[in-house]
Design a protein around this motif. Structure first.
Motif, short mmCIF file in Angstrom:
data_model
loop_
_atom_site.label_atom_id
_atom_site.label_comp_id
_atom_site.label_asym_id
_atom_site.label_seq_id
_atom_site.Cartn_x
_atom_site.Cartn_y
_atom_site.Cartn_z
N ASN A 1 13.03 10.40 16.29
CA ASN A 1 12.81 9.07 15.73
C ASN A 1 13.11 8.07 16.85
O ASN A 1 14.25 7.93 17.29
N HIS B 1 8.51 11.08 7.91
CA HIS B 1 9.68 10.20 7.88
C HIS B 1 9.84 9.73 6.45
O HIS B 1 9.04 8.93 5.98
N ASP C 1 12.49 13.00 9.90
CA ASP C 1 13.67 12.19 9.60
C ASP C 1 13.71 12.12 8.09
O ASP C 1 12.89 11.46 7.46
N ASN D 1 16.29 11.10 6.18
CA ASN D 1 17.15 10.03 5.68
C ASN D 1 18.18 10.52 4.66
O ASN D 1 18.67 9.74 3.84
N ASP E 1 18.09 14.32 10.60
CA ASP E 1 16.86 14.73 11.25
C ASP E 1 16.86 16.25 11.36
O ASP E 1 17.92 16.87 11.58
N HIS F 1 18.49 7.17 16.93
CA HIS F 1 18.60 8.59 16.57
C HIS F 1 18.69 9.41 17.85
O HIS F 1 18.12 9.02 18.88
#
Length: 223
Positions: A4, A110, A141, A143, A183, A210
């Motif tokens: 990221n 993502h 990613d 989150n 991640d 990141h």
């Protein structure tokens, strides 16, 4: 590598140096160019990394797949997740690739920062991965950490490269003081994980919010 890059809002010279030092065959990028002049910006980013664009950009909402010239890209496609009003539009990028005698599906996504929105996005991403006949290499990613429902959805039936290498405790975010592992790289069980690392160097901490994941993978022969 899965990375990221924070929309290239940090030290872009350090960003390029991090990737070039790793010399990966593929980079799965989150928060890549997705707005005005996105094609040129994606090409410039790839050139800075010493790579070429395989798939993604605006059609995948900033998810971008880059490869070295050693990797032949056979087919590409992009996916957009349903938009929740008031939220950020997100998606995924896919590329069918060949390197040597191996073929594989490279994928990147993502997921949302909203825990109510993530599970549906994870399910949409997972449906594409599960439908693949080729071995999958998927970076994202997410989150959220490994205990989250979206992470578990994407990981089901795949190998978490961090777990396989015994390095699942390595956090990736935020890079100034890494505390969370949000991640990940997931691969088909037919793929052997030789090594996995989170690149945590002073240069990497300047390059993005990141830290990137770098994995060494042994692909099966698939014709």
């Amino acid at each position: 590598m899965s990375y990221n890059i924070h929309g290239q809002r940090d030290d872009t010279a350090a960003l390029a140096e991090v990737v070039r030092a790793a010399a990966p065959d593929v980079v799965i990028v989150q928060e890549g160019p997705r707005r005005f002049r996105w094609r040129q910006k994606c090409a410039s980013l790839a050139d800075a990394f010493g790579l070429v664009v395989a798939a993604g950009g605006l059609p995948a909402l900033g998810n971008l797949l880059l490869t070295s010239l050693r990797v032949r890209v056979l087919a590409t496609r992009c996916q957009r997740y349903p938009l929740t009003p008031g939220r950020h539009l997100r998606g995924a990028a896919y590329a069918e690739c060949r390197v040597g005698g191996s073929r594989f599906l490279l994928a990147g996504s993502h997921l949302s920062t909203d825990p109510a929105e993530r599970p549906a996005q994870a399910s949409a991403f997972k449906r594409e991965l599960a439908a693949a006949t080729l071995p999958v290499v998927a970076g994202a990613d997410l989150n959220e950490g490994p205990d989250g429902p979206a992470w578990r959805t994407v990981a089901e039936g795949l190998t978490d490269t961090g777990v396989a290498a015994g390095r699942a405790a390595r956090p990736t975010f935020p890079c100034a003081d890494p505390q969370r592992r949000i991640d990940a790289l997931f691969v088909d069980p037919r793929i052997t994980v030789v090594d996995h690392d989170v690149v945590d160097t002073p240069r990497a901490r300047r390059a993005s919010d990141h830290l990137p994941i770098l994995a060494d993978l042994l692909l099966p022969i698939v014709e």
